[in-house]
Scaffold this motif. Structure first.
Motif, PDB file in Angstrom:
ATOM      1  N   ILE A  54       0.833  -1.205   0.000  1.00 13.74           N
ATOM      2  CA  ILE A  54       0.000   0.000   0.000  1.00 13.74           C
ATOM      3  C   ILE A  54       0.864   1.249   0.000  1.00 13.74           C
ATOM      4  O   ILE A  54       0.612   2.206  -0.755  1.00 13.74           O
ATOM      5  CB  ILE A  54      -0.939  -0.010   1.221  1.00 13.74           C
ATOM      6  CG1 ILE A  54      -1.976  -1.122   1.083  1.00 13.74           C
ATOM      7  CG2 ILE A  54      -1.641   1.339   1.380  1.00 13.74           C
ATOM      8  CD1 ILE A  54      -2.836  -1.326   2.325  1.00 13.74           C
ATOM      9  N   GLU A  57       3.689   1.220  -3.407  1.00 12.64           N
ATOM     10  CA  GLU A  57       3.220   0.983  -4.774  1.00 12.64           C
ATOM     11  C   GLU A  57       1.954   1.762  -5.119  1.00 12.64           C
ATOM     12  O   GLU A  57       1.519   1.736  -6.268  1.00 12.64           O
ATOM     13  CB  GLU A  57       2.969  -0.512  -4.988  1.00 12.64           C
ATOM     14  CG  GLU A  57       4.212  -1.373  -4.838  1.00 12.64           C
ATOM     15  CD  GLU A  57       3.960  -2.837  -5.174  1.00 12.64           C
ATOM     16  OE1 GLU A  57       2.966  -3.111  -5.877  1.00 12.64           O
ATOM     17  OE2 GLU A  57       4.750  -3.689  -4.719  1.00 12.64           O
ATOM     18  N   ASP A  58       1.390   2.458  -4.160  1.00 10.68           N
ATOM     19  CA  ASP A  58       0.107   3.139  -4.348  1.00 10.68           C
ATOM     20  C   ASP A  58       0.286   4.624  -4.044  1.00 10.68           C
ATOM     21  O   ASP A  58       0.938   4.982  -3.052  1.00 10.68           O
ATOM     22  CB  ASP A  58      -0.926   2.515  -3.402  1.00 10.68           C
ATOM     23  CG  ASP A  58      -2.283   3.191  -3.496  1.00 10.68           C
ATOM     24  OD1 ASP A  58      -2.625   3.659  -4.592  1.00 10.68           O
ATOM     25  OD2 ASP A  58      -2.991   3.252  -2.479  1.00 10.68           O
ATOM     26  N   SER A  61      -5.205   7.757  -1.866  1.00 14.85           N
ATOM     27  CA  SER A  61      -6.503   8.238  -2.342  1.00 14.85           C
ATOM     28  C   SER A  61      -7.004   9.330  -1.400  1.00 14.85           C
ATOM     29  O   SER A  61      -7.158   9.095  -0.199  1.00 14.85           O
ATOM     30  CB  SER A  61      -7.514   7.087  -2.376  1.00 14.85           C
ATOM     31  OG  SER A  61      -8.784   7.552  -2.763  1.00 14.85           O
ATOM     32  N   VAL A  63      -5.011  11.054  -4.848  1.00 13.57           N
ATOM     33  CA  VAL A  63      -3.590  10.936  -5.184  1.00 13.57           C
ATOM     34  C   VAL A  63      -2.794  12.160  -4.733  1.00 13.57           C
ATOM     35  O   VAL A  63      -1.577  12.088  -4.625  1.00 13.57           O
ATOM     36  CB  VAL A  63      -3.400  10.708  -6.692  1.00 13.57           C
ATOM     37  CG1 VAL A  63      -3.989   9.378  -7.111  1.00 13.57           C
ATOM     38  CG2 VAL A  63      -4.012  11.844  -7.510  1.00 13.57           C
ATOM     39  N   ARG A  82      -6.602   7.260   2.084  1.00 14.21           N
ATOM     40  CA  ARG A  82      -5.644   6.165   2.125  1.00 14.21           C
ATOM     41  C   ARG A  82      -4.242   6.720   1.914  1.00 14.21           C
ATOM     42  O   ARG A  82      -3.969   7.400   0.927  1.00 14.21           O
ATOM     43  CB  ARG A  82      -5.955   5.130   1.033  1.00 14.21           C
ATOM     44  CG  ARG A  82      -5.031   3.903   1.076  1.00 14.21           C
ATOM     45  CD  ARG A  82      -5.416   2.851   0.044  1.00 14.21           C
ATOM     46  NE  ARG A  82      -5.175   3.247  -1.320  1.00 14.21           N
ATOM     47  CZ  ARG A  82      -6.119   3.633  -2.175  1.00 14.21           C
ATOM     48  NH1 ARG A  82      -7.388   3.652  -1.806  1.00 14.21           N
ATOM     49  NH2 ARG A  82      -5.809   3.987  -3.413  1.00 14.21           N
ATOM     50  N   GLY A  84      -0.732   6.630   0.697  1.00 16.86           N
ATOM     51  CA  GLY A  84       0.139   5.963  -0.256  1.00 16.86           C
ATOM     52  C   GLY A  84       1.253   6.932  -0.594  1.00 16.86           C
ATOM     53  O   GLY A  84       1.006   8.130  -0.755  1.00 16.86           O
ATOM     54  N   LYS A  89       0.452   5.646  -9.764  1.00 16.09           N
ATOM     55  CA  LYS A  89       0.234   4.203  -9.876  1.00 16.09           C
ATOM     56  C   LYS A  89       1.165   3.571 -10.902  1.00 16.09           C
ATOM     57  O   LYS A  89       1.357   2.352 -10.904  1.00 16.09           O
ATOM     58  CB  LYS A  89      -1.220   3.926 -10.251  1.00 16.09           C
ATOM     59  CG  LYS A  89      -1.624   4.452 -11.624  1.00 16.09           C
ATOM     60  CD  LYS A  89      -3.078   4.139 -11.931  1.00 16.09           C
ATOM     61  CE  LYS A  89      -3.466   4.665 -13.316  1.00 16.09           C
ATOM     62  NZ  LYS A  89      -4.886   4.367 -13.626  1.00 16.09           N
ATOM     63  N   PRO A  92       5.663   2.426  -9.205  1.00  9.51           N
ATOM     64  CA  PRO A  92       5.814   1.750  -7.912  1.00  9.51           C
ATOM     65  C   PRO A  92       7.247   1.848  -7.402  1.00  9.51           C
ATOM     66  O   PRO A  92       8.197   1.855  -8.190  1.00  9.51           O
ATOM     67  CB  PRO A  92       5.424   0.299  -8.229  1.00  9.51           C
ATOM     68  CG  PRO A  92       5.660   0.154  -9.693  1.00  9.51           C
ATOM     69  CD  PRO A  92       5.337   1.498 -10.291  1.00  9.51           C
TER      70      PRO A  92
END
Length: 374
Positions: A54, A57-58, A61, A63, A82, A84, A89, A92
């Protein structure tokens, strides 16, 4: 005599049926009885691995969750966000420096803000997330001290840095010294052309997130040096002050300085240099930024526009990016007597772009991120 050798009694059938049902029920409960005896290392390693995916690599959210002018700490804490740390994306293991800085800042509450936005799951895991970058003597870290046993994962990452421009005497004399302007007021303009930086099909750098200068999400820094060498009369150098900073906006179809250029912010004498996101002015190597204008300038000046500053300046709707915007930062210098100085009113603004002769391009630094969970 009645022969009942091949018959089963009703009582036996009923009892056997009840036994089978009870056996099946107990059998379904047995795995739950041994959950506490399962290997904690395997379980925690899986959680650490998932968390590592998570984070590295992300992009998270939304972004652009790292931009403070758009997503405040209060907004993040009260909404479904989230964490990240990836640039995008499509990249990574390539981390955003601003996302890393904000993730490891002290404004979020450990463990609940991180548990709900990076670890996930109903179990109240404890954890420690750290990042060691090459060349750094300290390790960025958030979380508890690791116990004797824990699950972990290590990920090799790279951190994309920021660009910066240094405008010294050679650049000034070649491009931005108006020798006919023997006056007391001088204006120097810096152009942030978002189309050329973000969406120029002829420039491969702007289409590659690893090397792209993103004025909306990156820090933009401009250093002006050798300013004490610009005077015509060096035997009697004037006293110089930065008296005004103006942020202007034009659309892509407009050319500088053709009107209309809308004034977005105008900081003049007595103005406080603050805001969200802020920008900072440092004069003559001082480590403390100036708080108000005017600012006395002897030899050098640094302007630091924090991530999200130009995003907020250039977009009426903060959540809809306008990549056709051109922004200008106009610096007005006041001399106490007529002389030459930093002045490009008779030429072109200094363009912050991908020319390595004037702008240091973003670079990548290697590092190791470790996620420990217990």
């Amino acid at each position: 005599m009645i022969d009942d050798t091949a018959n089963l009694s009703i009582d036996f059938l009923a009892g056997f049926t009840i036994f089978i049902i009870a056996f099946i029920y107990v059998a379904t409960l047995i795995p739950g009885l041994f959950l506490g005896l399962q290997s904690n290392t395997i379980d925690y390693n899986a959680v650490a691995y998932r968390t590592g995916v998570i984070l590295v690599e992300d992009p998270g959210s939304p972004v652009s969750w790292e931009i403070p002018g758009i997503y405040s700490d209060y907004y993040i804490q009260t909404n479904s966000i989230r964490f990240g740390l990836a640039l995008s994306k499509d990249t990574p293991n390539i981390l955003s420096v601003q996302k890393v800085n904000r993730f490891f800042c002290s404004t979020f509450v450990y463990p609940q803000d991180y548990r709900s936005r990076a670890i996930f799951g109903d179990y109240p895991y404890l954890f420690n997330i750290s990042l060691q970058l090459s060349g750094d003597n300290t390790t960025k870290s958030i979380g508890d001290i690791r116990p004797d046993g824990y699950g972990y994962i290590r990920r090799v990452v790279q951190l994309k840095g920021w660009s910066n421009a240094t405008i010294g005497s050679a650049t000034i004399n070649a491009l931005h010294l108006n020798s006919t302007a023997n006056v007391t007021t001088h204006v120097f303009s810096i152009q942030i052309n978002s189309t050329d930086l973000l969406d120029n099909a002829t420039n491969p750098s702007c289409n590659n997130p690893l090397y792209q200068i993103n004025p909306w999400e990156d820090q933009i820094m401009v250093n002006l040096t050798d300013l004490n060498t610009l005077y015509y009369d060096n035997s009697h150098p004037p006293n110089v002050t930065l008296s005004r900073i103006t942020i202007l906006k034009a659309q892509q179809s407009q050319s500088y300085p053709s009107p209309p250029l809308s004034v977005l912010e105008d900081f003049n004498s007595g103005s406080s240099l603050s805001g969200v996101p802020p920008f900072y002015v440092y004069a003559d190597g001082n480590s403390t930024h100036e708080s108000t204008l005017p600012v006395n300038v002897a030899d050098n000046l640094s302007l630091v526009f924090t991530p999200g500053f130009f995003y907020q300046m250039g977009n009426n709707n903060l959540y809809q990016l306008d990549t056709t915007t051109q922004l200008y930062v106009n610096l007005t210098f006041q001399l106490d007597n007529n002389d030459w100085y930093l002045n490009n009113t008779a030429s072109e603004p200094f363009e912050y772009n991908y020319n390595p002769a004037y702008v240091t391009q973003p670079g990548l630094r290697s590092g190791v991120m470790e996620i420990a969970v217990w």
